[in-house]
Write an enzyme that holds these catalytic residues in place. Structure first.
Site, PDB file in Angstrom:
ATOM      1  N   ARG A  89       0.966  -1.103  -0.008  1.00 53.04           N
ATOM      2  CA  ARG A  89      -0.040   0.151  -0.061  1.00 53.04           C
ATOM      3  C   ARG A  89       0.737   1.180  -0.138  1.00 53.04           C
ATOM      4  O   ARG A  89       0.558   2.160   0.439  1.00 53.04           O
ATOM      5  CB  ARG A  89      -0.814   0.128   1.342  1.00 53.04           C
ATOM      6  CG  ARG A  89      -0.119  -0.234   2.360  1.00 53.04           C
ATOM      7  CD  ARG A  89      -0.567   0.308   3.766  1.00 53.04           C
ATOM      8  NE  ARG A  89       0.077  -0.489   4.751  1.00 53.04           N
ATOM      9  CZ  ARG A  89      -0.014  -0.301   6.168  1.00 53.04           C
ATOM     10  NH1 ARG A  89      -0.864   0.404   6.402  1.00 53.04           N
ATOM     11  NH2 ARG A  89       0.853  -0.885   6.861  1.00 53.04           N
ATOM     12  N   ASP A 244      10.706  -7.035   8.445  1.00 52.59           N
ATOM     13  CA  ASP A 244      10.332  -6.215   7.321  1.00 52.59           C
ATOM     14  C   ASP A 244      10.041  -4.864   8.118  1.00 52.59           C
ATOM     15  O   ASP A 244       9.958  -3.917   7.351  1.00 52.59           O
ATOM     16  CB  ASP A 244       9.055  -6.592   6.783  1.00 52.59           C
ATOM     17  CG  ASP A 244       7.880  -7.076   7.530  1.00 52.59           C
ATOM     18  OD1 ASP A 244       8.070  -7.891   8.565  1.00 52.59           O
ATOM     19  OD2 ASP A 244       6.851  -6.487   7.436  1.00 52.59           O
TER      20      ASP A 244
HETATM   21  P1  AMP Z   1       2.979  -3.787   7.922  1.00 50.40           P
HETATM   22  O1  AMP Z   1       2.061  -4.551   9.385  1.00 50.40           O
HETATM   23  O2  AMP Z   1       2.362  -2.560   8.085  1.00 50.40           O
HETATM   24  O3  AMP Z   1       4.054  -3.914   8.284  1.00 50.40           O
HETATM   25  O4  AMP Z   1       2.385  -4.536   6.622  1.00 50.40           O
HETATM   26  C1  AMP Z   1       2.691  -5.956   6.594  1.00 50.40           C
HETATM   27  C2  AMP Z   1       2.541  -6.263   5.175  1.00 50.40           C
HETATM   28  O5  AMP Z   1       1.359  -5.930   4.816  1.00 50.40           O
HETATM   29  C3  AMP Z   1       3.309  -5.098   4.156  1.00 50.40           C
HETATM   30  O6  AMP Z   1       3.749  -5.979   2.901  1.00 50.40           O
HETATM   31  C4  AMP Z   1       2.171  -4.266   3.575  1.00 50.40           C
HETATM   32  O7  AMP Z   1       2.630  -3.538   2.302  1.00 50.40           O
HETATM   33  C5  AMP Z   1       0.989  -4.882   3.774  1.00 50.40           C
HETATM   34  N1  AMP Z   1      -0.079  -4.298   3.804  1.00 50.40           N
HETATM   35  C6  AMP Z   1      -0.695  -3.897   5.124  1.00 50.40           C
HETATM   36  N2  AMP Z   1      -1.750  -3.145   4.928  1.00 50.40           N
HETATM   37  C7  AMP Z   1      -2.312  -3.218   3.624  1.00 50.40           C
HETATM   38  C8  AMP Z   1      -3.232  -2.849   2.668  1.00 50.40           C
HETATM   39  N3  AMP Z   1      -4.418  -2.009   3.343  1.00 50.40           N
HETATM   40  N4  AMP Z   1      -3.228  -3.330   1.572  1.00 50.40           N
HETATM   41  C9  AMP Z   1      -2.244  -3.789   1.104  1.00 50.40           C
HETATM   42  N5  AMP Z   1      -1.248  -4.328   1.746  1.00 50.40           N
HETATM   43  C10 AMP Z   1      -1.160  -3.986   2.971  1.00 50.40           C
HETATM   44 MG    MG Z   2       5.808  -2.792   7.593  1.00 49.47          MG
END
Ligand code: AMP
Ligand code: MG
Length: 480
Positions: A89, A244
């Site tokens: 995103r 990540d």
């Molecule tokens: P995070 O929890 O923010 O570290 O995100 C973990 C993974 O989920 C990453 O690859 C993000 O890009 C993906 N991600 C989180 N929220 C969304 C969303 N609303 N749409 C698409 N991918 C998402």
């Molecule tokens: Mg992340």
């Protein structure tokens, strides 16, 4: 508006990313523009506020010179391996050199689906955008390395979460968005050529003094040790220290369910998804080591030595974290106590205080700030039983005297190390709740006050208060 992009990441091999533009939104409207940051980047705040600028910050207009792309990465989430994550995103517009010549990524977060979105919609709800804006800018004001927030805009489109919420886009600025998980992505694919290119890129960009992948590892370990010590010093709990979400540049990144402690307890956890307390306050240093071990593992194939030798030197480098963190932690807490350093004679002065604070459920921020004042005994009032502090105060006083820290030195040191203001969870939630009704005044007030967190600001005294029991936020959510 001309922006002088110079997109070094986009010049890496094509398997590092997916080129694509942000998905336009219905009706962009500016919520906040960080004018001082815009100026530091050499961008004109007034131009960014005009329709063209807002369109760019919403993803509706790709500026000349940008090479929009989504970055590929992998990572361990809560200890479980995920071979492919990537920007689901977010879209990197490109890089610019700021006023000091430092290279900075300009990224839109919440800018639509990408090939890495999996089941997500690629969008961000208003709440998480405001939270990241408030908290990342507060971290910067504390002097803690972090990604920054250049702007927040409303999209004019709803996003569907548990309920429909207003959508928003955050413009995030970072030294880079390269993560431990970026290295893991290529290591998992046995792609040594890519690992070498990535290591070379990161060295040139962040660690020019490093010559080898081992130097790179050692340098990243050192930066993370210092970063985590600084988090501990402000009671910050990241909440999702997945590999990540660990930047190889050593900046705090990916503000999700992060939170600052009110009452001190080392086991504090806020994130609703962290049921096991993996990322509790006190566990952050050991989790950093765990993540750095994954980084080391990813680098092994390009260390240019036998596997056995590479494991030996990499292990030693990661183990170096303990001493570096210990030294950094002592420096942070020495400053918080008004001392130039903590030496053996201080005999656990800081630990002793923290133990008493845990026992007395003392507010972390208020206790240290009260100790910074003209009358440190005022800190007693932060404890359920004020007497909890009584045996400690004279010991501390004796150390200050022994080290020749007179009252004015002590106060100056402590006021610069102990913020009066932190983004307290209940205040962040309050700002978000108001924002959801279209009232951004509490958000603006909070960000304004938090831009000078070490200054007493009598007109904002309410923001120094700990939450009452019914105001207290006990759980936070990613909201993604
Ligand atoms: P995070 O929890 O923010 O570290 O995100 C973990 C993974 O989920 C990453 O690859 C993000 O890009 C993906 N991600 C989180 N929220 C969304 C969303 N609303 N749409 C698409 N991918 C998402
Ligand atoms: Mg992340």
């Amino acid at each position: 508006m001309q922006i002088a992009f110079d997109n070094s990441y986009a010049r890496l091999p094509s398997r590092f990313f997916a080129p694509l533009a942000p998905t336009p939104v219905a009706d962009p409207a500016m919520i906040a523009l960080n004018a001082p940051l815009a100026e530091a980047l050499g961008l004109d705040p007034e131009a960014l506020r005009r329709p063209d600028g807002v369109a760019m910050l919403a993803g509706n207009r790709v500026p000349d010179g940008a090479t929009p792309l989504a970055q590929a990465y992998a990572g361990h989430q809560f200890g479980g391996w995920v071979p492919q994550l990537g920007d689901g995103r977010a879209i990197l517009l490109g890089e610019i050199l700021d006023r000091t010549g430092q290279r900075r990524d300009i990224q839109l977060k919440g800018s639509g689906p990408t090939p890495f979105s999996r089941r997500g919609d690629g969008r961000a709800a208003l709440g998480p955008v405001l939270r990241e804006y408030i908290v990342s800018e507060a971290m910067h004001a504390f002097g803690i390395p972090t990604t920054r927030a250049l702007a927040a805009v409303l999209t004019g489109e709803p996003v569907q979460r548990e309920r429909a919420l207003p959508g928003a886009v955050l413009t995030r600025v970072a030294s880079s968005h390269i993560r431990v998980g970026t290295f893991q992505f290529f290591a998992a694919r046995g792609d040594e050529e890519a690992l070498k290119a990535l290591a070379g890129h990161v060295i040139a960009r962040h660690y020019p003094e490093a010559d080898t992948p081992l130097d790179l590892l050692t340098a990243v370990v050192a930066r993370q040790a210092r970063l985590i010590a600084q988090w501990m010093g402000v009671g910050f709990i990241h909440g999702v220290m997945n590999t990540d979400n660990m930047s190889v540049a050593g900046e705090t990144i990916d503000y999700g369910p992060c939170a600052f402690m009110d009452g001190y307890h080392p086991d504090t956890v806020f994130s609703s998804i962290d049921r096991m307390g993996r990322y509790a306050y006190r566990k952050q240093p050991e989790i950093a080591v765990w993540n750095l071990a994954q980084f080391a593992t990813a680098l092994l194939p390009i260390m240019g030595m036998s596997h056995k030798d590479a494991v030996a030197v990499a292990t030693r480098a990661v183990e170096g974290f303990a001493d570096l963190f210990g030294t950094a932690w002592e420096a942070v807490f020495a400053a918080k106590l008004g001392l130039a350093d903590l030496d053996e004679d201080d005999g656990g002065l800081a630990y002793d205080l923290l133990m008493r604070m845990a026992k007395g459920r003392a507010d972390f921020t208020r206790t240290f700030r009260a100790l910074s004042g003209a009358d440190p005994t005022a800190a007693r009032e932060e404890f359920v039983d004020p007497a909890t502090l009584d045996a400690w105060l004279p010991r501390w006083q004796a150390r200050l005297t022994a080290k020749g820290a007179d009252a004015s030195v002590r106060r100056a040191r402590m006021s610069a190390a102990n913020p009066a203001f932190i983004p307290r969870n209940h205040r962040v939630e309050e700002a978000i709740a108001a924002g959801l009704t279209g009232d951004f005044a509490p958000f603006h007030r909070l960000t304004e006050v938090l831009s000078r967190p070490f200054d007493d600001q009598p007109e904002a005294a309410d923001l120094t208060l700990a939450p009452t029991p019914d105001q207290e936020v006990r759980q936070t959510f990613c909201g993604t």
